[in-house]
Write a protein that holds these residues in place. Sequence first.
Motif, mmCIF file in Angstrom:
data_model
loop_
_atom_site.group_PDB
_atom_site.id
_atom_site.type_symbol
_atom_site.label_atom_id
_atom_site.label_comp_id
_atom_site.label_asym_id
_atom_site.label_seq_id
_atom_site.Cartn_x
_atom_site.Cartn_y
_atom_site.Cartn_z
ATOM 1 N N GLY A 22 0.312 40.288 21.931
ATOM 2 C CA GLY A 22 -1.199 40.817 21.337
ATOM 3 C C GLY A 22 -1.233 40.476 19.973
ATOM 4 N N VAL A 23 -2.418 39.707 19.529
ATOM 5 C CA VAL A 23 -2.657 39.409 18.197
ATOM 6 C C VAL A 23 -3.115 40.762 17.449
ATOM 7 C CG1 VAL A 23 -4.237 38.141 16.910
ATOM 8 C CG2 VAL A 23 -3.522 37.211 18.895
ATOM 9 N N GLY A 24 -3.848 41.820 17.881
ATOM 10 C CA GLY A 24 -4.114 42.855 17.122
ATOM 11 C C GLY A 24 -5.392 42.822 16.333
ATOM 12 N N PHE A 25 -6.299 41.980 16.842
ATOM 13 C CA PHE A 25 -7.608 41.727 15.997
ATOM 14 C C PHE A 25 -8.256 42.995 15.622
ATOM 15 C CE2 PHE A 25 -12.331 40.920 16.071
ATOM 16 C CZ PHE A 25 -12.261 39.626 15.107
ATOM 17 N N ASN B 133 -10.272 45.147 4.326
ATOM 18 C CA ASN B 133 -10.877 44.353 3.555
ATOM 19 C C ASN B 133 -10.893 43.128 3.813
ATOM 20 O OD1 ASN B 133 -11.977 46.720 1.945
ATOM 21 N ND2 ASN B 133 -10.005 46.624 0.791
ATOM 22 N N ALA B 134 -11.923 42.172 3.639
ATOM 23 C CA ALA B 134 -12.062 40.843 4.002
ATOM 24 C C ALA B 134 -11.567 40.015 3.021
ATOM 25 C CB ALA B 134 -13.461 40.621 4.557
ATOM 26 N N THR B 135 -10.116 39.574 2.802
ATOM 27 C CA THR B 135 -9.622 38.991 1.792
ATOM 28 C C THR B 135 -8.915 37.883 2.493
ATOM 29 O OG1 THR B 135 -7.229 39.951 2.098
ATOM 30 C CG2 THR B 135 -8.859 40.944 0.550
ATOM 31 N N GLU C 186 -5.707 35.048 6.762
ATOM 32 C CA GLU C 186 -4.482 33.974 6.859
ATOM 33 C C GLU C 186 -3.500 34.864 7.983
ATOM 34 O OE1 GLU C 186 -3.603 31.006 6.200
ATOM 35 O OE2 GLU C 186 -5.535 30.763 5.615
ATOM 36 N N ASP C 187 -3.173 35.923 7.644
ATOM 37 C CA ASP C 187 -2.147 37.193 8.509
ATOM 38 C C ASP C 187 -2.774 36.737 10.049
ATOM 39 O OD1 ASP C 187 -0.533 38.691 9.247
ATOM 40 O OD2 ASP C 187 -1.802 40.348 9.059
ATOM 41 N N LYS D 138 -4.995 34.287 11.500
ATOM 42 C CA LYS D 138 -4.437 33.286 11.866
ATOM 43 C C LYS D 138 -2.936 32.966 12.269
ATOM 44 C CE LYS D 138 -6.155 29.711 9.397
ATOM 45 N NZ LYS D 138 -6.974 29.069 8.349
ATOM 46 N N GLU D 139 -2.171 33.426 11.629
ATOM 47 C CA GLU D 139 -0.712 33.286 11.716
ATOM 48 C C GLU D 139 -0.351 34.128 12.926
ATOM 49 O OE1 GLU D 139 3.227 32.153 11.579
ATOM 50 O OE2 GLU D 139 1.805 31.480 10.228
ATOM 51 N N ARG D 140 -0.762 35.252 13.024
ATOM 52 C CA ARG D 140 -0.601 36.265 14.446
ATOM 53 C C ARG D 140 -1.192 35.305 15.563
ATOM 54 N NH1 ARG D 140 -2.157 42.395 13.402
ATOM 55 N NH2 ARG D 140 -1.036 42.547 11.199
ATOM 56 N N LEU D 141 -2.250 34.714 15.470
ATOM 57 C CA LEU D 141 -2.722 33.756 16.666
ATOM 58 C C LEU D 141 -2.059 32.699 17.047
ATOM 59 C CD1 LEU D 141 -5.467 33.256 18.420
ATOM 60 C CD2 LEU D 141 -6.204 32.063 16.751
#
Length: 86
Positions: free
Chosen positions: A30-33, A40-42, A47-48, A50-53
């Motif tokens: 699981g990516v854990g979206f 907070n949208a940073t 990037e985290d 995208k990396e998980r994906l």
Amino acid sequence: TQGLTENTKQNLKNLIFTNPGERVMDTEFGVGFYNLLFENATDDVLEDLKERLFTQVDKYLPFVQILNVITKIFWFTYVRYRRLCW
């Protein structure tokens, strides 16, 4: 075929929306979206995500090739919205 395409789309959605630890026999799946949805949208959070994906797709759906992931932060009346395009 159409059935294979639809099956792959569903598998990708399941991978994205499943939280790590949610599957009993495979706690890393699981990516854990949803875990990141209210962060907070940073740029670091995006990037985290995208990396998980990429990591999860490489491990669980090796037959899927991700060509590009575009993440954007939208601001509307003091509320932050994130959108993951694929």
